[in-house]
Scaffold this active site. Structure first.
Site, PDB file in Angstrom:
ATOM      1  N   HIS A 206      27.011  30.007  -3.947  1.00 53.77           N
ATOM      2  CA  HIS A 206      27.756  31.049  -3.221  1.00 53.77           C
ATOM      3  C   HIS A 206      27.841  30.648  -1.752  1.00 53.77           C
ATOM      4  O   HIS A 206      26.852  30.207  -1.170  1.00 53.77           O
ATOM      5  CB  HIS A 206      27.026  32.387  -3.358  1.00 53.77           C
ATOM      6  CG  HIS A 206      27.777  33.562  -2.824  1.00 53.77           C
ATOM      7  ND1 HIS A 206      27.861  33.856  -1.482  1.00 53.77           N
ATOM      8  CD2 HIS A 206      28.499  34.525  -3.467  1.00 53.77           C
ATOM      9  CE1 HIS A 206      28.595  34.954  -1.331  1.00 53.77           C
ATOM     10  NE2 HIS A 206      28.993  35.378  -2.508  1.00 53.77           N
ATOM     11  N   CYS A 244      33.612  32.860  -3.097  1.00 53.35           N
ATOM     12  CA  CYS A 244      33.605  34.245  -2.628  1.00 53.35           C
ATOM     13  C   CYS A 244      34.641  34.385  -1.513  1.00 53.35           C
ATOM     14  O   CYS A 244      34.468  33.859  -0.409  1.00 53.35           O
ATOM     15  CB  CYS A 244      32.214  34.633  -2.139  1.00 53.35           C
ATOM     16  SG  CYS A 244      32.126  36.320  -1.506  1.00 53.35           S
ATOM     17  N   HIS A 273      34.242  35.523  -6.682  1.00 52.73           N
ATOM     18  CA  HIS A 273      34.032  36.868  -6.144  1.00 52.73           C
ATOM     19  C   HIS A 273      35.292  37.194  -5.374  1.00 52.73           C
ATOM     20  O   HIS A 273      35.565  36.546  -4.356  1.00 52.73           O
ATOM     21  CB  HIS A 273      32.860  36.888  -5.158  1.00 52.73           C
ATOM     22  CG  HIS A 273      31.521  36.739  -5.795  1.00 52.73           C
ATOM     23  ND1 HIS A 273      30.357  36.683  -5.050  1.00 52.73           N
ATOM     24  CD2 HIS A 273      31.149  36.672  -7.100  1.00 52.73           C
ATOM     25  CE1 HIS A 273      29.325  36.568  -5.879  1.00 52.73           C
ATOM     26  NE2 HIS A 273      29.777  36.549  -7.119  1.00 52.73           N
ATOM     27  N   ASP A 318      34.003  42.077  -5.642  1.00 53.50           N
ATOM     28  CA  ASP A 318      32.759  41.968  -4.868  1.00 53.50           C
ATOM     29  C   ASP A 318      32.493  43.325  -4.254  1.00 53.50           C
ATOM     30  O   ASP A 318      32.832  44.350  -4.841  1.00 53.50           O
ATOM     31  CB  ASP A 318      32.891  40.833  -3.847  1.00 53.50           C
ATOM     32  CG  ASP A 318      31.538  40.169  -3.549  1.00 53.50           C
ATOM     33  OD1 ASP A 318      30.507  40.778  -3.817  1.00 53.50           O
ATOM     34  OD2 ASP A 318      31.543  39.036  -3.027  1.00 53.50           O
ATOM     35  N   HIS A 319      31.889  43.361  -3.099  1.00 52.40           N
ATOM     36  CA  HIS A 319      31.544  44.641  -2.488  1.00 52.40           C
ATOM     37  C   HIS A 319      32.731  45.598  -2.486  1.00 52.40           C
ATOM     38  O   HIS A 319      33.864  45.189  -2.251  1.00 52.40           O
ATOM     39  CB  HIS A 319      31.110  44.422  -1.033  1.00 52.40           C
ATOM     40  CG  HIS A 319      30.032  43.410  -0.904  1.00 52.40           C
ATOM     41  ND1 HIS A 319      29.846  42.651   0.223  1.00 52.40           N
ATOM     42  CD2 HIS A 319      29.061  43.044  -1.770  1.00 52.40           C
ATOM     43  CE1 HIS A 319      28.815  41.854   0.051  1.00 52.40           C
ATOM     44  NE2 HIS A 319      28.320  42.067  -1.149  1.00 52.40           N
ATOM     45  N   TYR A 332      27.814  48.190  -3.649  1.00 53.83           N
ATOM     46  CA  TYR A 332      27.726  48.051  -5.102  1.00 53.83           C
ATOM     47  C   TYR A 332      27.804  49.376  -5.861  1.00 53.83           C
ATOM     48  O   TYR A 332      27.131  49.572  -6.861  1.00 53.83           O
ATOM     49  CB  TYR A 332      26.473  47.259  -5.483  1.00 53.83           C
ATOM     50  CG  TYR A 332      26.617  45.795  -5.124  1.00 53.83           C
ATOM     51  CD1 TYR A 332      27.339  44.933  -5.954  1.00 53.83           C
ATOM     52  CD2 TYR A 332      26.097  45.275  -3.944  1.00 53.83           C
ATOM     53  CE1 TYR A 332      27.507  43.596  -5.625  1.00 53.83           C
ATOM     54  CE2 TYR A 332      26.262  43.941  -3.599  1.00 53.83           C
ATOM     55  CZ  TYR A 332      26.965  43.105  -4.447  1.00 53.83           C
ATOM     56  OH  TYR A 332      27.151  41.790  -4.133  1.00 53.83           O
TER      57      TYR A 332
HETATM   58  C1  DNO Z   1      27.908  38.756  -1.291  1.00 46.98           C
HETATM   59  C2  DNO Z   1      27.195  38.629  -2.582  1.00 46.98           C
HETATM   60  C3  DNO Z   1      25.962  37.749  -2.404  1.00 46.98           C
HETATM   61  C4  DNO Z   1      25.630  36.857  -3.572  1.00 46.98           C
HETATM   62  C5  DNO Z   1      24.508  35.893  -3.322  1.00 46.98           C
HETATM   63  C6  DNO Z   1      24.449  34.848  -4.393  1.00 46.98           C
HETATM   64  O1  DNO Z   1      28.999  38.336  -1.061  1.00 46.98           O
HETATM   65  O2  DNO Z   1      28.099  38.153  -3.475  1.00 46.98           O
HETATM   66  O3  DNO Z   1      24.891  38.605  -2.160  1.00 46.98           O
HETATM   67  O4  DNO Z   1      25.269  37.616  -4.669  1.00 46.98           O
HETATM   68  O5  DNO Z   1      24.642  35.269  -2.096  1.00 46.98           O
HETATM   69  O6  DNO Z   1      23.234  34.191  -4.379  1.00 46.98           O
HETATM   70 MN    MN Z   2      30.216  37.200  -2.872  1.00 47.39          MN
END
Ligand code: DNO
Ligand code: MN
Length: 357
Positions: A206, A244, A273, A318-319, A332
């Protein structure tokens, strides 16, 4: 493409598996065993129990997010070998349970960092935001800031019980620059990728979030150039990326659709993501809904880059914003991520029908 949602596990997540099952077009979850201390082997029984719980809810568990990397591996100290050995065993155990992708990161000390976990937007929702001027130079001061607005949640890596350890960790990183960190990542990958090839489990790193170094700690996964260095550290399809969009996109110099096209065509994106952010100025951004018109990223161009390059991996929103009065781990909640899924699935359907393969 398989659409999934991140799930932190029973007791660690306000969202239940049955709720995830009711989001249209979601085939599974990215699972985790949050309680296992970083560096320890994930026992087969625990993995199998989690998998069967997920399967019983009618969902798959083909992705794990994350198996975190012990700081001794990132620091490159002698004790890393035992932690790497443990990681190799965890990969084998996950492979036996049918896991196909492991998401991880190589950010020293902390995972993602924000200056506010509940910034109000004009629509009354709250979001995660990052304003560099609000980030204290001293990370220990940062903790106090975070505690004030976190609703009892903290960012990963900032757990109160970890505070004591932080000072010491910072001292240890004094001699580790980007070059050393890259060499330590190479050492790790050289040890785990052969196991991945045997177990048929892909590693998917990531990117750094935000996409630049913070608190003077080196960060090496945040641009097209260093992603290219990374995939070449060990040139195997098992050494791949979690792309991401919100993390890479926090730096406007990163052209996210272009980066996707390049690495997806190489077959190195195993997990995406997909989320939007709104850039407000230099090192100043906040999160928004997934919709293109709400933020700075072109979500259609992002999905099109994946589609055009024949992307076969996993995607998750993602978020999300905190909306409709939901109380959840910042970023989340169920509601806005479910809206995100539906929007991304809509874009994908349009892409498949506009240019069938
Ligand atoms: C934020 C999330 C991260 C991700 C970790 C993977 O964008 O996607 O917290 O889960 O960095 O290790
Ligand atoms: Mn992410």
């Amino acid at each position: 493409m398989k659409m999934i949602l991140r799930w932190f596990g029973e007791g660690d997540d306000s969202v239940a598996l049955w709720q995830i099952r009711q989001i249209p077009g979601v085939s599974g979850i990215a699972g985790a065993l949050q309680d296992i201390p970083v560096g320890e082997v994930w026992p087969q029984e625990r993995i199998d129990a989690l998998k069967s719980q997920v399967n019983q809810a009618g969902l798959e568990m083909e992705v794990i997010e994350s198996v975190n990397i012990h700081d001794d591996i990132k620091l490159g100290v002698a004790s890393r070998d035992q932690y790497i050995e443990n990681y190799r065993q965890t990969i084998r155990n996950l492979g036996k349970a049918g896991v196909k992708v492991i998401c991880y990161n190589f950010m020293p000390v902390f995972d993602w960092t924000r200056s506010d976990l509940a910034k109000p937007l004009a629509d009354g929702s709250t979001v995660l935001s990052y304003e560099e001027r609000l980030i204290p130079k001293d990370p220990l001061k940062m903790m106090e800031e975070i505690e004030r607005n976190a609703n009892g949640f903290s960012m990963p890596g900032w757990e109160p019980e970890r505070l004591k350890e932080l000072k010491l960790l910072f001292e240890k990183y004094a001699g580790v620059d980007a070059e050393k960190l890259t060499a330590n990542l190479k050492y790790f990958l050289e040890a785990v990728i052969p196991v991945c090839e045997e177990a048929d489990v892909k590693m998917a790193i990531h990117p750094d979030d935000p996409a630049w170094p913070i608190f003077g700690l080196p960060r090496i996964v945040n641009s097209r150039e260093n992603l290219m260095t990374l995939v070449k550290l060990v040139d195997s399809p098992y050494n791949g990326l979690t792309l991401c969009t919100g993390s890479l996109g926090s730096n406007p110099e990163n052209n996210v659709p272009e980066i996707i096209r390049e690495f997806s065509a190489m077959g190195r994106i195993h997990f995406a993501h997909v989320r939007n952010i709104k850039i407000e100025g230099y090192r100043n951004f906040h999160e928004v809904s997934h919709l293109s018109s709400d933020g700075s990223l072109d979500m259609f161009a992002i999905m099109k880059a994946l589609y055009d390059t024949g992307f076969q991996g996993y995607i998750r929103p993602d978020h999300g914003r905190m909306i409709w009065g939901e109380k959840a781990r910042p970023g989340y909640g169920l509601y806005d991520r479910a809206l995100g899924v539906t929007y991304l699935n809509g874009l994908w359907e349009a892409l498949t029908k506009m240019s069938p393969r």
